[in-house]
Design an enzyme around this catalytic site. Structure first.
Site, short mmCIF file in Angstrom:
data_model
loop_
_atom_site.label_atom_id
_atom_site.label_comp_id
_atom_site.label_asym_id
_atom_site.label_seq_id
_atom_site.Cartn_x
_atom_site.Cartn_y
_atom_site.Cartn_z
N LYS A 176 -6.80 10.53 6.02
CA LYS A 176 -8.43 11.01 5.63
C LYS A 176 -9.13 10.72 6.72
O LYS A 176 -10.27 11.00 7.06
CB LYS A 176 -8.76 10.53 3.99
CG LYS A 176 -9.03 11.61 3.05
CD LYS A 176 -7.61 11.81 2.68
CE LYS A 176 -6.85 13.02 3.12
NZ LYS A 176 -5.52 13.33 2.45
N ALA A 206 -1.21 10.13 -5.35
CA ALA A 206 -1.31 8.56 -5.81
C ALA A 206 -2.07 7.97 -6.88
O ALA A 206 -1.70 6.97 -7.53
CB ALA A 206 -2.18 8.09 -4.47
N ALA A 263 6.40 19.52 7.71
CA ALA A 263 5.56 19.44 6.34
C ALA A 263 6.13 20.10 5.48
O ALA A 263 5.26 21.20 4.99
CB ALA A 263 4.13 19.38 6.51
N TYR A 271 -0.16 21.19 1.26
CA TYR A 271 -1.29 20.22 1.31
C TYR A 271 -1.13 19.64 2.71
O TYR A 271 -2.26 19.71 3.43
CB TYR A 271 -0.85 19.01 0.52
CG TYR A 271 -1.24 19.24 -0.94
CD1 TYR A 271 -0.60 19.94 -1.98
CD2 TYR A 271 -2.11 18.29 -1.59
CE1 TYR A 271 -0.76 20.18 -3.29
CE2 TYR A 271 -2.01 18.16 -3.03
CZ TYR A 271 -1.46 18.88 -3.74
OH TYR A 271 -1.75 19.14 -5.24
N CYS A 322 0.99 5.88 0.81
CA CYS A 322 -0.57 6.22 0.68
C CYS A 322 -1.21 5.64 1.70
O CYS A 322 -2.27 6.25 2.58
CB CYS A 322 -0.83 6.28 -0.66
SG CYS A 322 -2.57 6.48 -0.77
N GLY A 354 1.05 -1.11 0.04
CA GLY A 354 -0.05 -0.09 -0.05
C GLY A 354 0.62 1.19 -0.01
O GLY A 354 0.50 2.47 -0.24
N HIS A 375 -31.07 17.26 -8.49
CA HIS A 375 -31.07 18.14 -7.69
C HIS A 375 -31.61 17.55 -6.51
O HIS A 375 -32.71 16.69 -6.32
CB HIS A 375 -32.30 19.14 -8.21
CG HIS A 375 -32.59 20.08 -7.08
ND1 HIS A 375 -32.05 21.31 -6.81
CD2 HIS A 375 -33.82 20.29 -6.58
CE1 HIS A 375 -32.69 21.96 -6.01
NE2 HIS A 375 -33.79 21.55 -5.89
P1 NAD Z 1 4.09 21.12 -0.20
O1 NAD Z 1 4.96 21.24 -1.34
O2 NAD Z 1 2.77 21.09 -0.74
O3 NAD Z 1 4.28 22.31 0.88
C1 NAD Z 1 5.23 22.36 1.47
C2 NAD Z 1 5.25 24.02 2.06
O4 NAD Z 1 6.26 24.21 2.89
C3 NAD Z 1 5.41 25.06 0.73
O5 NAD Z 1 4.28 26.15 1.04
C4 NAD Z 1 6.83 25.75 1.18
O6 NAD Z 1 6.87 27.13 0.81
C5 NAD Z 1 7.00 25.60 2.71
N1 NAD Z 1 8.36 25.41 3.45
C6 NAD Z 1 9.40 24.80 2.71
N2 NAD Z 1 10.50 25.12 3.61
C7 NAD Z 1 9.99 25.58 4.56
C8 NAD Z 1 10.57 26.30 5.98
N3 NAD Z 1 11.88 26.11 5.98
N4 NAD Z 1 10.05 26.92 6.60
C9 NAD Z 1 8.53 27.07 6.27
N5 NAD Z 1 8.00 26.71 5.49
C10 NAD Z 1 8.55 26.03 4.29
O7 NAD Z 1 4.45 19.82 0.77
P2 NAD Z 1 3.66 18.95 1.63
O8 NAD Z 1 2.58 19.51 2.07
O9 NAD Z 1 4.61 18.41 2.58
O10 NAD Z 1 3.04 17.69 0.79
C11 NAD Z 1 4.06 17.18 0.12
C12 NAD Z 1 3.44 16.45 -1.39
O11 NAD Z 1 2.28 15.27 -0.69
C13 NAD Z 1 2.56 17.34 -2.04
O12 NAD Z 1 3.18 18.28 -3.09
C14 NAD Z 1 1.60 16.57 -2.79
O13 NAD Z 1 2.08 15.93 -3.86
C15 NAD Z 1 1.45 15.35 -1.65
N6 NAD Z 1 0.12 15.26 -1.02
C16 NAD Z 1 -0.90 15.05 -1.57
C17 NAD Z 1 -2.02 15.30 -0.76
C18 NAD Z 1 -3.51 15.26 -1.64
O14 NAD Z 1 -3.65 14.88 -2.64
N7 NAD Z 1 -4.69 15.68 -0.67
C19 NAD Z 1 -2.13 15.32 0.71
C20 NAD Z 1 -0.81 15.44 1.01
C21 NAD Z 1 0.26 15.31 0.41
#
Ligand code: NAD
Length: 475
Positions: free
Chosen positions: A56, A323, A273, A188, A47, A44, A447
């Site tokens: 989720k 994913a 993150a 995200y 994800c 898995g 609707h």
């Molecule tokens: P992200 O790239 O979405 O966001 C990271 C953020 O951290 C950015 O806004 C960046 O400016 C900031 N940042 C970087 N370095 C920093 C620092 N030193 N101090 C403060 N801010 C800083 O990354 P994520 O949220 O870790 O997610 C990773 C990836 O995982 C996503 O790009 C996405 O592809 C995937 N993801 C998808 C989903 C979804 O589909 N719902 C959910 C979670 C993650």
């Protein structure tokens, strides 16, 4: 290391059983190929085990709790709630993950995929070794698939200890609710988990290095989520990044560098993150003559790498690390390997942020469409004008269609609002089919549903709005 004498031959050797690798394995087996799937953890991938699914479950639970606390607003007050039992929530969340993991395992078994538990590496473009609990096993294959995914980026200024300085996977297994969570990164993951923890009752501060949260999303959609963060009581520090931390009287003092000088935040926990990087180290890329940089392993539309017989799919091939992209790539790679004509060339890869409200988009954003030289028009329909949205206690947000001004061909769409994650499928299908505003407007939408917001936006774009007072000359 000594590789044993016994070498197992297989048609397809897949490294990594995430949503890319296991889906590729299922499709390849279905097409009659002998498949070996190697995974060091449970099937898995990130994800299912650490990311999409557990988060989720967490987000859903937090939202239900938050809504239940507000039932008094609609005449259904509850007695004062007991304190949040985070351990109970985590146990339920783990149960969801377990059920789905069993499901994937059974599917692989049903298709006779040979699953090997261990850490694998490529030795050449037709051979690999896997370190298992029973020793090192050798494999010879016709086709190799790199599906090793990605890992969360760490910050040297805030090394994770798993108890107070957390990566996302740690946060989803906490047994007690943090009192004050500082989330570093307003992307995200930071927004999704920050909102969930706030709904469960934690104080939350988001620290973002950039000038806004959720970069890359059209401002009018992101704005809805930003406003809601304020309503929920989440503080956002833009243009700020951590420089280090220290312990002060049992709490964390997180030092920040901001546009206004150095500052310090008090916290009980920190979540890091700040993005993800392709997982390309330690898998024998060099033996394949490939390089994996920050952008990941390069592939063509058939998911072929530059080394004959070797394919790569999913996050290890770079952004967007989603994913559903990985799974689609897995299907295409399996079909190409089986000799079918296939290519990964989708009209869109939809993206979703499970914040409050949910945000989702597919195809070109308004900014991208303008940069690409289209003569662009947009139509926006407010969710508050929908019966289903008001009755569903999700009055915030809008749908937005981006279309070609001359022919009305839909170029992209975005939604901020309840059920956005499901609503975006309509735009993804419209894009695949080259649909126009007329197609969307002429489609009878049930609707009362949230999906009517697409039909209404299309009608607006055509100059014949029904449920908005806007006066427009029909196209
Ligand atoms: P992200 O790239 O979405 O966001 C990271 C953020 O951290 C950015 O806004 C960046 O400016 C900031 N940042 C970087 N370095 C920093 C620092 N030193 N101090 C403060 N801010 C800083 O990354 P994520 O949220 O870790 O997610 C990773 C990836 O995982 C996503 O790009 C996405 O592809 C995937 N993801 C998808 C989903 C979804 O589909 N719902 C959910 C979670 C993650």
């Amino acid at each position: 290391m000594v590789v044993g004498d016994i070498v197992t031959s297989t048609d397809v050797f897949i490294l990594g059983a995430g949503p890319g690798g296991y889906v590729a394995a299922l499709r390849a087996a279905e097409l009659g190929l002998d498949v070996t799937l190697v995974e060091s953890a449970r099937a898995g991938g990130v994800c299912l085990q650490q990311g999409c699914i557990p988060s989720k479950a967490f987000i859903q639970a937090a939202d239900e709790y938050h809504r239940a606390l507000r039932l008094g607003e609609i005449g259904l007050p509850l007695a004062a709630p007991a304190p949040v039992d985070l351990a109970g929530l985590v146990t339920w969340k783990d149960g969801v993950v377990d059920k789905l993991t069993q499901g994937v395992t059974q599917l692989l078994k049903a298709r006779d995929v040979h699953v090997v538990h261990g850490r694998g590496e490529f030795l050449s473009r037709q051979s690999a070794a896997v370190d298992t609990s029973e020793g090192r096993q050798a494999f010879h294959f016709r086709f190799g698939v790199i599906a090793t995914g990605s890992h969360a980026r760490s910050l040297p200024e805030l090394p994770a200890d798993g108890t107070r300085i957390l990566m996302p996977r740690h946060l989803l297994s906490l047994r007690e609710l943090p009192e004050h969570l500082v989330v570093v990164g307003g992307g995200y993951i930071g927004i999704e988990l920050g909102v969930a923890l706030r709904k469960l009752g934690a104080e939350v501060t988001v620290v973002e290095a950039g000038s806004g949260i959720l970069p890359g999303i059209d401002a009018d959609l992101a704005e809805v989520a930003v406003r809601r963060l304020g309503d929920l009581g989440i503080t956002v520090r833009l243009g700020s990044r951590p420089t280090g931390w220290e312990e002060r009287m049992g709490r964390l003092a997180v030092h920040l560098e901001t546009g206004g000088g150095a500052q310090t935040l008090q916290a009980s926990h920190v979540l890091v993150a700040v993005g993800r990087d392709p997982q390309s180290a330690g898998i024998g890329l060099e033996a394949l003559g490939l390089v994996g940089d920050d952008g990941g392993v390069h592939v063509d539309a058939q998911l072929r790498t530059s080394t004959a017989g070797i394919f790569a799919i999913g996050d290890v091939t770079g952004a967007p690390m989603l994913a559903h992209r990985a799974s689609h790539q897995g299907i295409v790679a399996a079909e190409v390997i089986a000799g079918r004509s296939a290519a990964f060339d989708p009209a869109s890869v939809p993206a979703v942020v499970y914040g409050d409200p949910e945000l989702a988009w597919a195809g070109l954003t308004e900014t991208e469409a303008r940069l690409q030289g289209y003569s662009v028009e947009t139509a926006r329909f407010p969710m508050r004008a929908l019966g289903r949205s008001l009755a569903g206690r999700s009055p915030e947000g809008l749908t937005k269609l981006v279309y070609d001004a001359d022919a009305g061909v839909i170029l992209g769409g975005g939604v901020a609002g309840g059920h956005a994650s499901d609503l975006i499928a309509e735009v993804a299908l419209a894009l695949e089919m080259g649909a126009t505003l007329e197609d969307m407007a002429a489609t009878v939408h049930a609707h009362p549903t949230f999906s009517e917001a697409w039909q209404e936006a299309a009608l607006l774009g055509l100059g014949s709005p029904i449920h908005t007072a806007t006066r427009i000359r029909p196209r």
